[in-house]
Design a protein around this motif. Structure first.
Motif, PDB file in Angstrom:
ATOM      1  N   UNK A  83       0.809  -1.220   0.000  1.00 33.12           N
ATOM      2  CA  UNK A  83       0.000   0.000   0.000  1.00 33.12           C
ATOM      3  C   UNK A  83       0.844   1.273   0.000  1.00 33.12           C
ATOM      4  N   UNK A  84       2.171   1.113   0.159  1.00 31.81           N
ATOM      5  CA  UNK A  84       3.074   2.270   0.183  1.00 31.81           C
ATOM      6  C   UNK A  84       4.356   1.900  -0.555  1.00 31.81           C
ATOM      7  N   UNK A  95      -0.670  -3.790  -7.078  1.00 32.55           N
ATOM      8  CA  UNK A  95      -2.028  -3.392  -7.433  1.00 32.55           C
ATOM      9  C   UNK A  95      -2.719  -2.815  -6.194  1.00 32.55           C
ATOM     10  N   UNK A  96      -3.528  -1.792  -6.363  1.00 34.05           N
ATOM     11  CA  UNK A  96      -4.299  -1.230  -5.254  1.00 34.05           C
ATOM     12  C   UNK A  96      -5.730  -0.988  -5.733  1.00 34.05           C
ATOM     13  N   UNK A  97      -6.657  -0.971  -4.785  1.00 32.17           N
ATOM     14  CA  UNK A  97      -8.058  -0.747  -5.118  1.00 32.17           C
ATOM     15  C   UNK A  97      -8.300   0.737  -5.375  1.00 32.17           C
ATOM     16  N   UNK A  98      -7.682   1.580  -4.538  1.00 33.34           N
ATOM     17  CA  UNK A  98      -7.885   3.023  -4.657  1.00 33.34           C
ATOM     18  C   UNK A  98      -6.557   3.736  -4.440  1.00 33.34           C
ATOM     19  N   UNK A  99      -6.272   4.749  -5.262  1.00 31.80           N
ATOM     20  CA  UNK A  99      -5.060   5.550  -5.084  1.00 31.80           C
ATOM     21  C   UNK A  99      -5.337   6.622  -4.038  1.00 31.80           C
ATOM     22  N   UNK A 102       0.724   9.885  -4.281  1.00 32.96           N
ATOM     23  CA  UNK A 102       1.755   9.359  -5.181  1.00 32.96           C
ATOM     24  C   UNK A 102       2.390   8.135  -4.523  1.00 32.96           C
ATOM     25  N   UNK A 103       2.314   7.000  -5.198  1.00 27.67           N
ATOM     26  CA  UNK A 103       2.920   5.781  -4.676  1.00 27.67           C
ATOM     27  C   UNK A 103       2.196   5.174  -3.491  1.00 27.67           C
ATOM     28  N   UNK A 104       0.963   5.594  -3.229  1.00 25.05           N
ATOM     29  CA  UNK A 104       0.194   5.050  -2.099  1.00 25.05           C
ATOM     30  C   UNK A 104      -1.231   4.700  -2.530  1.00 25.05           C
ATOM     31  N   UNK A 105      -1.749   3.637  -1.917  1.00 25.60           N
ATOM     32  CA  UNK A 105      -3.116   3.230  -2.219  1.00 25.60           C
ATOM     33  C   UNK A 105      -3.671   2.372  -1.093  1.00 25.60           C
ATOM     34  N   UNK A 111      -7.102  -6.010  -4.520  1.00 23.97           N
ATOM     35  CA  UNK A 111      -6.797  -5.725  -5.926  1.00 23.97           C
ATOM     36  C   UNK A 111      -5.928  -6.827  -6.522  1.00 23.97           C
ATOM     37  N   UNK A 112      -4.968  -7.331  -5.733  1.00 21.54           N
ATOM     38  CA  UNK A 112      -4.089  -8.401  -6.209  1.00 21.54           C
ATOM     39  C   UNK A 112      -4.894  -9.668  -6.492  1.00 21.54           C
ATOM     40  N   UNK A 113      -5.842  -9.994  -5.614  1.00 22.87           N
ATOM     41  CA  UNK A 113      -6.673 -11.184  -5.828  1.00 22.87           C
ATOM     42  C   UNK A 113      -7.462 -11.077  -7.127  1.00 22.87           C
ATOM     43  N   UNK A 114      -7.989  -9.885  -7.390  1.00 22.38           N
ATOM     44  CA  UNK A 114      -8.757  -9.654  -8.625  1.00 22.38           C
ATOM     45  C   UNK A 114      -7.855  -9.814  -9.853  1.00 22.38           C
TER      46      UNK A 114
END
Length: 134
Positions: A83-84, A95-99, A102-105, A111-114
């Motif tokens: 996430x960071x 992968x992240x669900x939501x940003x 910068x460089x964080x989510x 998101x990785x599972x998807x």
């Protein structure tokens, strides 16, 4: 006979990190975070733009993951949860669900599972999967 399936990663570069939108067939799969661009320096930079073949790789630390083996001058680049970017990545893509910055989510594991569900289903059908970074 296998065909090429291509995931597209559209990046936005920032001083603190690189954010992206990962799409397949025109649909958003997830967002991504990476380290800032630092001339492809090992463990300090995101990987260069280009097209990479994805492969299933098993790592001691992260278990079975989606690997990006053919990155010039780099090794063990993979797609894993984080996430960071500054704290958790050494050149890999998360992968992240939501940003969130910068460089964080948020919700990277979800998101990785998807993403893995999509890529693994393509591999199971005998497809070759590529990541096109632009």
């Amino acid at each position: 006979m296998s065909t090429k399936q291509i995931l597209h990663l559209q990046r936005t570069y920032g001083a603190q990190g690189t954010n992206g939108a990962l799409t397949y067939d025109g649909d958003l799969v997830c967002h991504t975070i990476e380290l800032p661009w630092r001339n492809n320096l090992r463990r300090l930079s995101c990987i260069p733009v280009g097209t990479y073949k994805l492969e299933k790789r098993t790592y001691t630390r992260h278990g079975e993951q989606i690997g990006i083996p053919a990155v010039l001058g780099r090794e063990a680049i993979l797609i894993h949860a984080a996430n960071d970017a500054q704290k958790e990545l050494l050149g890999c893509i998360a992968p992240v669900t939501k940003l969130t910055a910068e460089g964080c989510g948020t919700e990277s594991r979800k998101a990785l599972e998807k993403l893995k569900a999509l890529v693994y289903s393509l591999w199971d059908m005998g497809e070759e999967v590529f990541l096109h970074i632009k």
